[in-house]
Scaffold this motif. Sequence first.
Motif, PDB file in Angstrom:
ATOM      1  N   THR A   1      -2.044   1.616   2.028  1.00  0.00           N
ATOM      2  CA  THR A   1      -3.165   2.624   1.624  1.00  0.00           C
ATOM      3  C   THR A   1      -4.272   2.323   2.411  1.00  0.00           C
ATOM      4  OG1 THR A   1      -3.594   1.301  -0.052  1.00  0.00           O
ATOM      5  CG2 THR A   1      -2.100   3.084  -0.731  1.00  0.00           C
ATOM      6  N   PRO A   2      -5.256   3.105   2.436  1.00  0.00           N
ATOM      7  CA  PRO A   2      -5.434   4.425   1.811  1.00  0.00           C
ATOM      8  C   PRO A   2      -4.480   5.462   2.657  1.00  0.00           C
ATOM      9  CG  PRO A   2      -7.500   4.234   3.062  1.00  0.00           C
ATOM     10  CD  PRO A   2      -6.612   2.703   3.006  1.00  0.00           C
TER      11      PRO A   2
ATOM     12  N   GLN B   1      -6.225  10.435   0.822  1.00  0.00           N
ATOM     13  CA  GLN B   1      -7.372   9.780  -0.191  1.00  0.00           C
ATOM     14  C   GLN B   1      -8.499   9.414   0.170  1.00  0.00           C
ATOM     15  OE1 GLN B   1      -4.393   6.488  -0.775  1.00  0.00           O
ATOM     16  NE2 GLN B   1      -4.148   6.979  -2.806  1.00  0.00           N
TER      17      GLN B   1
END
Length: 89
Positions: A83-84, A88
Amino acid sequence: MSAGKKPDEAYYQLLTELQQLDFVLVELTLYLDTHPYDMQAVQQFNQFAQRRQQVAQVYESRYGPLLQFGHSFSRYPWDWANTPWPWQV
């Protein structure tokens, strides 16, 4: 990009360019749905589609896949755990 690592400036620049290219491609698609014989618009669509492929390839080589379900390749180890994710940020 490893889990929890803060994206660098290039990450955001590439995502912004991809969003801009996607916007143009959606608009050209809508236009071409009603004007399929507009050669200039078809050429523009193809130019923007080619540029989008180039930018997506750069993004994915640096930061991992953009799309799931076989639309993007994964490096080893599996990139989707990192992530991200693009949606997001």
